[in-house]
Design an enzyme around this catalytic site. Sequence first.
Site, PDB file in Angstrom:
ATOM      1  N   SER A   1       0.854  -1.200   0.000  1.00 36.47           N
ATOM      2  CA  SER A   1       0.000   0.000   0.000  1.00 36.47           C
ATOM      3  C   SER A   1       0.879   1.234   0.000  1.00 36.47           C
ATOM      4  CB  SER A   1      -0.866   0.011   1.266  1.00 36.47           C
ATOM      5  OG  SER A   1      -1.477   1.276   1.438  1.00 36.47           O
TER       6      SER A   1
ATOM      7  N   TYR B   1      -1.872  -1.104  10.625  1.00 33.47           N
ATOM      8  CA  TYR B   1      -2.001  -1.461   9.200  1.00 33.47           C
ATOM      9  C   TYR B   1      -0.790  -0.980   8.399  1.00 33.47           C
ATOM     10  CZ  TYR B   1      -3.968  -1.342   4.429  1.00 33.47           C
ATOM     11  OH  TYR B   1      -4.195  -1.503   3.075  1.00 33.47           O
TER      12      TYR B   1
HETATM   13  P1  NAD Z   1     -11.610  -6.027   0.209  1.00 38.38           P
HETATM   14  O1  NAD Z   1     -12.245  -5.900   1.532  1.00 38.38           O
HETATM   15  O2  NAD Z   1     -12.510  -6.143  -0.960  1.00 38.38           O
HETATM   16  O3  NAD Z   1     -10.613  -7.251   0.183  1.00 38.38           O
HETATM   17  C1  NAD Z   1      -9.913  -7.691   1.326  1.00 38.38           C
HETATM   18  C2  NAD Z   1     -10.188  -9.170   1.470  1.00 38.38           C
HETATM   19  O4  NAD Z   1      -9.363  -9.694   2.538  1.00 38.38           O
HETATM   20  C3  NAD Z   1     -11.610  -9.523   1.869  1.00 38.38           C
HETATM   21  O5  NAD Z   1     -12.432  -9.669   0.755  1.00 38.38           O
HETATM   22  C4  NAD Z   1     -11.436 -10.834   2.645  1.00 38.38           C
HETATM   23  O6  NAD Z   1     -11.783 -11.913   1.824  1.00 38.38           O
HETATM   24  C5  NAD Z   1      -9.952 -10.897   2.930  1.00 38.38           C
HETATM   25  N1  NAD Z   1      -9.705 -11.173   4.345  1.00 38.38           N
HETATM   26  C6  NAD Z   1      -9.635 -10.290   5.373  1.00 38.38           C
HETATM   27  N2  NAD Z   1      -9.412 -10.953   6.535  1.00 38.38           N
HETATM   28  C7  NAD Z   1      -9.323 -12.276   6.228  1.00 38.38           C
HETATM   29  C8  NAD Z   1      -9.105 -13.454   6.977  1.00 38.38           C
HETATM   30  N3  NAD Z   1      -8.885 -13.410   8.294  1.00 38.38           N
HETATM   31  N4  NAD Z   1      -9.129 -14.647   6.329  1.00 38.38           N
HETATM   32  C9  NAD Z   1      -9.333 -14.712   4.983  1.00 38.38           C
HETATM   33  N5  NAD Z   1      -9.537 -13.615   4.211  1.00 38.38           N
HETATM   34  C10 NAD Z   1      -9.534 -12.414   4.830  1.00 38.38           C
HETATM   35  O7  NAD Z   1     -10.658  -4.755   0.053  1.00 38.38           O
HETATM   36  P2  NAD Z   1      -9.460  -4.410  -0.979  1.00 38.38           P
HETATM   37  O8  NAD Z   1      -9.257  -2.955  -0.837  1.00 38.38           O
HETATM   38  O9  NAD Z   1      -9.703  -4.998  -2.286  1.00 38.38           O
HETATM   39  O10 NAD Z   1      -8.209  -5.111  -0.280  1.00 38.38           O
HETATM   40  C11 NAD Z   1      -7.318  -5.932  -0.985  1.00 38.38           C
HETATM   41  C12 NAD Z   1      -5.899  -5.573  -0.591  1.00 38.38           C
HETATM   42  O11 NAD Z   1      -5.596  -4.270  -1.061  1.00 38.38           O
HETATM   43  C13 NAD Z   1      -5.640  -5.547   0.911  1.00 38.38           C
HETATM   44  O12 NAD Z   1      -4.399  -6.152   1.192  1.00 38.38           O
HETATM   45  C14 NAD Z   1      -5.572  -4.068   1.225  1.00 38.38           C
HETATM   46  O13 NAD Z   1      -4.778  -3.805   2.359  1.00 38.38           O
HETATM   47  C15 NAD Z   1      -4.937  -3.556  -0.055  1.00 38.38           C
HETATM   48  N6  NAD Z   1      -5.066  -2.117  -0.282  1.00 38.38           N
HETATM   49  C16 NAD Z   1      -6.276  -1.557  -0.506  1.00 38.38           C
HETATM   50  C17 NAD Z   1      -6.370  -0.195  -0.724  1.00 38.38           C
HETATM   51  C18 NAD Z   1      -7.684   0.479  -0.961  1.00 38.38           C
HETATM   52  O14 NAD Z   1      -7.733   1.712  -0.997  1.00 38.38           O
HETATM   53  N7  NAD Z   1      -8.774  -0.241  -1.150  1.00 38.38           N
HETATM   54  C19 NAD Z   1      -5.212   0.590  -0.707  1.00 38.38           C
HETATM   55  C20 NAD Z   1      -3.985  -0.007  -0.488  1.00 38.38           C
HETATM   56  C21 NAD Z   1      -3.921  -1.370  -0.280  1.00 38.38           C
END
Ligand code: NAD
Length: 302
Positions: free
Chosen positions: A194, A207
Amino acid sequence: MSKENRVSSSLNQTDSENYPVPPFEHQKQPFPGLACKMTPRPDHGETSYKGSGRLQGRKALITGGDSGIGRAVAIAYAREGADVAINYLPAEEEDAKEVIALIRAEGRKAVALPGDIREEAFCQTLVKEAAEALGGLDLLVNNAGRQQYSESIRDLTTESFDATFKTNVYAMFWITKAAVDYLPRGASIINTSSVQADKPSDILLDYAQTKAAITAFTKSLAKQLGPDGIRVNAVAPGPYWTVLQCCGGQPQEKIEQFGASAPLGRPGQPAEIAPLYVTLASQENSYASGQVWCSDGGTGTL
Ligand code: NAD
Ligand code: MG
């Protein structure tokens, strides 16, 4: 020159030009949240992503493949010709079902493996079952993540800190450790870091640390696995419109203006970052390893 004239007719600009801009509605969901309950619904490429055979015959495991970035990657990989296994939490079955149907609609194998990756034993079973069901494994996308904001270190409990590290750091380690026994030369591991790794927010103390750990893990492992012909990279997203933000990732006031400070003036949609995961998986990029690839709407974080 009018905006219309500046858009080349050969580019598929219709979706990105019409992507939602802030302000957004308040929309609190309990963790882990469902993409299908968001307003507006994110674009994961369901109708927009066009494949061109770049991952023909590859076999991928994607954690957090039910929603957000992981779902967009699952759709893109299937449309590029890969068979795909997704992991998610049992509470996310409604989102996961849609993804499984989309992968199967491409004529690709889709494997649903729900379970909690905070448990080492489950991570080992997950990798084994994915490899057995797919008939091998050559793409691993560690994408699942937990983000729960906390205004002060005084309110951040050990339990919450631990859950964030278990999900974001330990699970990546356990899953990757189990997967290396299956990965052949030419395999690719892609982790999701991130912009928080380099520009941590005050309210994401735990985080942000995990995202910095993911960057270091990626660079170190790339050195270890290079001699085995396995590449390891990370993607660093900026603000992306996903349910992570609505189920405790940000306070609701920040959801309202989510993405507003990016030079592009809006959050990214998951479909806009999936191509980075495709290119890092593809052997077209066979010399790219040990890097963090950022997509942040123009802020220039990395
Ligand atoms: P999202 O909520 O759609 O996806 C995150 C997924 O993590 C969930 O769908 C869930 O299935 C999984 N998860 C969480 N805890 C879990 C557990 N204990 N066991 C199994 N699965 C688990 O959100 P997203 O934004 O698509 O996140 C995907 C990645 O992107 C993450 O690593 C997040 O940190 C990263 N990210 C997101 C952003 C943003 O702005 N959305 C920015 C930087 C990084
Ligand atoms: Mg989800």
